[in-house]
Motif scaffolding. Structure first.
Motif, short mmCIF file in Angstrom:
data_model
loop_
_atom_site.label_atom_id
_atom_site.label_comp_id
_atom_site.label_asym_id
_atom_site.label_seq_id
_atom_site.Cartn_x
_atom_site.Cartn_y
_atom_site.Cartn_z
N GLU A 51 0.86 -1.19 0.00
CA GLU A 51 0.00 0.00 0.00
C GLU A 51 0.90 1.23 0.00
O GLU A 51 1.72 1.41 0.90
N LYS A 52 0.74 2.05 -1.02
CA LYS A 52 1.56 3.25 -1.11
C LYS A 52 1.26 4.17 0.07
O LYS A 52 0.14 4.19 0.58
N PRO A 53 2.26 4.94 0.52
CA PRO A 53 2.03 5.86 1.64
C PRO A 53 0.88 6.83 1.39
O PRO A 53 0.12 7.14 2.32
N SER A 54 0.72 7.29 0.16
CA SER A 54 -0.39 8.22 -0.13
C SER A 54 -1.73 7.51 0.01
O SER A 54 -2.69 8.08 0.53
N GLU A 55 -1.81 6.25 -0.45
CA GLU A 55 -3.04 5.48 -0.32
C GLU A 55 -3.35 5.20 1.16
O GLU A 55 -4.50 5.25 1.57
N ARG A 56 -2.29 4.95 1.93
CA ARG A 56 -2.48 4.69 3.36
C ARG A 56 -3.03 5.94 4.05
O ARG A 56 -3.96 5.84 4.86
N ARG A 57 -2.46 7.11 3.73
CA ARG A 57 -2.96 8.37 4.32
C ARG A 57 -4.41 8.59 3.96
O ARG A 57 -5.23 8.95 4.81
N ASN A 58 -4.74 8.39 2.68
CA ASN A 58 -6.12 8.58 2.23
C ASN A 58 -7.07 7.63 2.96
O ASN A 58 -8.16 8.03 3.39
N ARG A 59 -6.68 6.36 3.11
CA ARG A 59 -7.51 5.38 3.79
C ARG A 59 -7.69 5.75 5.25
O ARG A 59 -8.82 5.72 5.78
N ASP B 265 -7.41 8.73 6.62
CA ASP B 265 -8.24 9.93 6.70
C ASP B 265 -9.72 9.57 6.54
O ASP B 265 -10.58 10.07 7.27
N ALA B 266 -10.01 8.70 5.56
CA ALA B 266 -11.40 8.29 5.33
C ALA B 266 -11.95 7.55 6.55
O ALA B 266 -13.10 7.75 6.95
N GLU B 267 -11.13 6.69 7.18
CA GLU B 267 -11.57 5.97 8.37
C GLU B 267 -11.84 6.94 9.51
O GLU B 267 -12.83 6.78 10.24
N ALA B 268 -11.00 7.95 9.66
CA ALA B 268 -11.20 8.93 10.72
C ALA B 268 -12.49 9.71 10.50
O ALA B 268 -13.25 9.96 11.45
N ILE B 269 -12.76 10.07 9.25
CA ILE B 269 -13.99 10.79 8.94
C ILE B 269 -15.20 9.91 9.25
O ILE B 269 -16.19 10.36 9.84
N ARG B 270 -15.12 8.63 8.86
CA ARG B 270 -16.22 7.69 9.14
C ARG B 270 -16.48 7.56 10.63
O ARG B 270 -17.62 7.59 11.08
N ARG B 271 -15.38 7.44 11.42
CA ARG B 271 -15.53 7.32 12.88
C ARG B 271 -16.16 8.57 13.47
O ARG B 271 -17.04 8.49 14.33
#
Length: 96
Positions: free
Chosen positions: A37-45, A47-53
């Protein structure tokens, strides 16, 4: 992680182990580690998880405060209880 096998019931021990692993998130992590998983993809994922929470916590708080209606509870059919009208199910009292 440890699971006790009682009365040589390996199938039940396997179910308990699987449930523990599911709760711990081991299966999710194994799936994520299958490919890089690229670092940019990890950051995006992340961030999305944090928004969902955050949205979920805000929704739960709004339900507790009475600002929005709580979701309807699902019926207990399929959770060890017989369906209404099924053989062996308790029948409703007849209206006379």
């Amino acid at each position: 992680m440890q699971v006790l096998v009682r009365d040589n019931n390996v199938e039940q021990a396997m179910r308990v182990l699987k449930k523990k692993m599911q709760r711990e998130g081991i299966f999710r992590e194994m799936k994520a580690r299958r490919a890089y998983e690229k670092p940019s993809e990890r950051r995006n994922r992340e961030d999305a998880e944090a928004i969902r929470r955050t949205k979920k916590a805000a929704r739960k708080q709004a339900i507790r405060d009475g600002l929005i209606a709580a979701p309807k509870k699902k019926p207990l059919v399929g959770r060890g209880l017989p369906r209404p009208g099924a053989p062996g199910a308790p029948s409703a009292p007849a209206a006379e």
